[in-house]
Design an enzyme around this catalytic site. Structure first.
Site, PDB file in Angstrom:
ATOM      1  CG  ASN A 173       4.346  -1.613   5.150  1.00 30.04           C
ATOM      2  OD1 ASN A 173       5.407  -1.952   5.642  1.00 30.04           O
ATOM      3  ND2 ASN A 173       3.367  -2.474   5.004  1.00 30.04           N
ATOM      4  CB  CYS A 185      -3.662   1.808   6.861  1.00 27.35           C
ATOM      5  SG  CYS A 185      -3.486   3.317   7.819  1.00 27.35           S
ATOM      6  NE  ARG A 186      -4.518   1.406   1.448  1.00 25.46           N
ATOM      7  CZ  ARG A 186      -4.377   1.961   0.251  1.00 25.46           C
ATOM      8  NH1 ARG A 186      -5.295   1.776  -0.682  1.00 25.46           N
ATOM      9  NH2 ARG A 186      -3.318   2.697  -0.026  1.00 25.46           N
ATOM     10  CB  SER A 187       0.330  -3.393   2.784  1.00 17.89           C
ATOM     11  OG  SER A 187       1.110  -2.395   3.374  1.00 17.89           O
ATOM     12  CG  ASP A 202      -4.749   5.010   2.780  1.00 18.68           C
ATOM     13  OD1 ASP A 202      -4.853   4.579   3.956  1.00 18.68           O
ATOM     14  OD2 ASP A 202      -3.683   5.439   2.303  1.00 18.68           O
ATOM     15  CB  CYS A 217      -0.985  -0.001   1.165  1.00 15.93           C
ATOM     16  SG  CYS A 217      -0.276   0.271   2.808  1.00 15.93           S
TER      17      CYS A 217
END
Length: 164
Positions: A11, A13-15, A125, A8
């Site tokens: 690195n 939040c999402r990934s 995001d 993401c």
């Protein structure tokens, strides 16, 4: 060994959420000796930091470990180390192509590309939206479908001993 890298923007939040969820699913299937997961960000703003507090909260709520996950930046060598680089959105895919054009032996795709009839193609995001619950649901769905695809493509046996 099948190596998967989730990517993401920063690195945090999402990934890292995808890495933690995917590792949890892999472990529950008894495939931790067959599949590894990691995560990285396009940018280096958060290098060395733990996942965002919103990501940690949603994972804690669901008893999914994020132990050992800290932010790092994508590097060109990742294409040599990972067979699958899984981005959270189209911007991440475009940015990845700027880092390294040649992807021989590495499949680069969005996580939602693995979801049949996905309502979203990009995972928003939550750093900007604050909606960690919705992002969790999308990522969980994507990780499930990705794992199913890996089991099928690589003829992996799950803990139950059945061929998938």
């Amino acid at each position: 060994m099948i190596n998967v890298l989730f990517v993401c923007l920063g690195n945090i939040c999402r990934s890292p959420m995808a890495e933690a969820i995917f590792r949890d699913l892999v472990q529950k299937e008894g495939l931790e000796n067959e599949i590894t997961a990691d995560s990285a960000g396009i940018g280096d703003w958060h290098t060395g930091k733990l996942p965002h507090e919103g990501t940690r909260a949603i994972l804690d709520k669901r008893a999914i470990s994020y132990q050992g996950i800290t932010a790092r930046q994508v590097r060109p060598a990742d294409w040599d180390d990972y067979q699958y680089i899984v981005a959270m959105d189209e911007n991440n895919v475009n940015d990845l192509s700027l880092i390294r054009e040649k992807t021989e032996g590495t499949k680069v795709a969005r996580l939602m590309d693995y979801v049949v009839d996905a309502e979203e193609v990009n995972i928003p995001d939550p750093y900007f939206t604050g909606n960690f619950d919705y992002v969790y649901e999308l990522i969980y769905q994507g990780c499930n479908q990705l794992l199913d695809q890996l089991k099928l493509d690589h003829h992996l046996k799950t803990r139950s001993g059945l061929d998938e």
